[in-house]
Design a protein around this motif. Structure first.
Motif, PDB file in Angstrom:
ATOM      1  N   ASN A  78       0.793  -1.237   0.000  1.00  0.00           N
ATOM      2  CA  ASN A  78       0.000   0.000   0.000  1.00  0.00           C
ATOM      3  C   ASN A  78       0.828   1.292   0.000  1.00  0.00           C
ATOM      4  OD1 ASN A  78      -2.425  -1.491   0.181  1.00  0.00           O
ATOM      5  ND2 ASN A  78      -2.073  -1.753   2.373  1.00  0.00           N
ATOM      6  N   SER A  79       1.999   1.279  -0.621  1.00  0.00           N
ATOM      7  CA  SER A  79       2.770   2.519  -0.648  1.00  0.00           C
ATOM      8  C   SER A  79       2.342   3.376  -1.845  1.00  0.00           C
ATOM      9  CB  SER A  79       4.262   2.224  -0.716  1.00  0.00           C
ATOM     10  OG  SER A  79       4.571   1.548  -1.905  1.00  0.00           O
ATOM     11  N   ALA A  80       2.506   4.677  -1.691  1.00  0.00           N
ATOM     12  CA  ALA A  80       2.228   5.616  -2.786  1.00  0.00           C
ATOM     13  C   ALA A  80       3.454   6.497  -2.986  1.00  0.00           C
ATOM     14  CB  ALA A  80       1.018   6.471  -2.453  1.00  0.00           C
ATOM     15  N   VAL A  81       3.789   6.753  -4.244  1.00  0.00           N
ATOM     16  CA  VAL A  81       4.973   7.559  -4.556  1.00  0.00           C
ATOM     17  C   VAL A  81       4.601   8.632  -5.576  1.00  0.00           C
ATOM     18  CG1 VAL A  81       7.280   7.539  -5.590  1.00  0.00           C
ATOM     19  CG2 VAL A  81       6.578   5.661  -4.088  1.00  0.00           C
ATOM     20  N   PHE A  82       4.986   9.850  -5.276  1.00  0.00           N
ATOM     21  CA  PHE A  82       4.730  11.016  -6.138  1.00  0.00           C
ATOM     22  C   PHE A  82       6.086  11.661  -6.427  1.00  0.00           C
ATOM     23  CE2 PHE A  82       4.248  15.555  -6.606  1.00  0.00           C
ATOM     24  CZ  PHE A  82       3.045  15.772  -7.251  1.00  0.00           C
ATOM     25  N   ILE A  83       6.444  11.771  -7.707  1.00  0.00           N
ATOM     26  CA  ILE A  83       7.727  12.407  -8.058  1.00  0.00           C
ATOM     27  C   ILE A  83       7.469  13.453  -9.151  1.00  0.00           C
ATOM     28  CG2 ILE A  83      10.120  12.077  -8.794  1.00  0.00           C
ATOM     29  CD1 ILE A  83       9.758   9.051  -8.313  1.00  0.00           C
ATOM     30  N   GLU A  84       7.806  14.688  -8.862  1.00  0.00           N
ATOM     31  CA  GLU A  84       7.779  15.729  -9.897  1.00  0.00           C
ATOM     32  C   GLU A  84       9.103  16.486  -9.854  1.00  0.00           C
ATOM     33  OE1 GLU A  84       4.273  18.206  -9.657  1.00  0.00           O
ATOM     34  OE2 GLU A  84       2.996  16.601 -10.461  1.00  0.00           O
ATOM     35  N   HIS A  85       9.644  16.781 -11.037  1.00  0.00           N
ATOM     36  CA  HIS A  85      10.882  17.556 -11.153  1.00  0.00           C
ATOM     37  C   HIS A  85      10.642  18.666 -12.169  1.00  0.00           C
ATOM     38  CE1 HIS A  85      15.054  18.651 -11.333  1.00  0.00           C
ATOM     39  NE2 HIS A  85      15.418  17.656 -10.550  1.00  0.00           N
ATOM     40  N   VAL A  86      11.191  19.824 -11.890  1.00  0.00           N
ATOM     41  CA  VAL A  86      10.976  20.950 -12.806  1.00  0.00           C
ATOM     42  C   VAL A  86      12.007  20.959 -13.926  1.00  0.00           C
ATOM     43  CG1 VAL A  86      10.029  22.363 -10.960  1.00  0.00           C
ATOM     44  CG2 VAL A  86      12.445  22.570 -11.548  1.00  0.00           C
ATOM     45  N   LYS A  87      11.670  21.652 -15.008  1.00  0.00           N
ATOM     46  CA  LYS A  87      12.691  22.065 -15.976  1.00  0.00           C
ATOM     47  C   LYS A  87      12.450  23.539 -16.283  1.00  0.00           C
ATOM     48  CE  LYS A  87      10.695  20.748 -20.438  1.00  0.00           C
ATOM     49  NZ  LYS A  87      10.971  19.992 -21.667  1.00  0.00           N
ATOM     50  N   GLY A  88      13.567  24.258 -16.514  1.00  0.00           N
ATOM     51  CA  GLY A  88      13.480  25.697 -16.696  1.00  0.00           C
ATOM     52  C   GLY A  88      14.219  26.405 -15.574  1.00  0.00           C
TER      53      GLY A  88
END
Lengths: 148, 89
Positions: A78-88
């Motif tokens: 039941n794990s949840a993973v959220f990954i966001e990385h910017v560019k700019g």
């Protein structure tokens, strides 16, 4: 459960509220948010901002591979993973990456979060160009990627 | 055979555009492409040592988004990405 995205700063913002919504679950008792921001000093140079460059398709592929490996390594339910990385271009103090994880227990969440950021540092094709107070800028030296 | 080399990271300093174009012989490999890029650096940047080191330490990415070795045969005209040493986060 995984969410990944490259945030193009010319089109949208990176926002932690999106991470909070994604990992919210009554099955998890521990959430960890890792937020990477632009620091003011690097190698004795005063930093005013960083421009991030990204090979978008490879970055998403790398996030998915890291997630799959984490599932095999830790076998957490039941794990949840959220990954966001910017560019700019990112100014001093602003956010470049958010990794949010939710697990049943806190030790699992700490392990999972740490594993993900360390693997991203080693193998995700993102580059940084630092900008300095004296108007100079330079691409930072990184780690070579090897073919498998 | 024309190859469009997509530039990322420090290799963006090689051009004002996002890419460079090279003409390679049929059945060329990534090793041959690397040699062509080194020749480009020699001719356009007076053999700039930092740029040469960058090319030598870079990986390459196929159109199918796989990191490919120097032995990889380029069998068709395609876009290939140069992947300099990385350091995001």
């Amino acid at each position: 459960m995984l969410h990944t995205k490259i945030i193009d700063l010319t089109k949208e913002k990176i926002e932690i509220v999106n991470a909070e919504k994604f990992i919210a679950s009554s099955k998890c008792g521990a959430s960890i948010y890792f937020v990477g921001t632009v620091r003011d000093l690097n190698n004795d140079k005063k930093v005013t901002g960083i421009t991030y460059d990204s090979h978008d398709a490879l970055v998403i592929k790398s996030f998915e591979e890291i997630y799959q490996e984490s599932q095999g390594k830790f076998k957490f339910e039941n794990s949840a993973v959220f990954i966001e990385h910017v560019k700019g271009h990112v100014k001093l103090g602003e956010t470049s990456i958010i990794i949010a994880v939710a697990c049943k227990h806190r030790a699992q969440a700490y392990d999972l979060s740490r594993f993900i950021i360390e693997e991203i540092k080693k193998r995700t094709p993102i580059w940084k160009k630092e900008h300095y107070e004296n108007k100079d800028s330079e691409w930072l030296k990184g780690n070579p990627i090897k073919s498998s | 055979m024309k190859i469009k080399l997509e530039l990322f990271g420090a290799s963006r300093d090689f051009s004002n555009k996002d890419y460079l174009e090279f003409s390679l012989k049929e059945k060329s490999s990534i090793k041959d492409l690397r040699t062509e890029i080194l020749n480009f650096v020699e001719n356009n940047f007076k053999g700039n040592d930092n740029y040469k080191k960058l090319v030598q330490s870079s990986a390459f990415c196929s159109e199918e988004n796989n990191i490919v070795s120097d032995n990889y045969k380029i069998t068709k005209e395609q876009n290939i990405g140069i992947i300099p040493p990385i350091g995001g986060g």
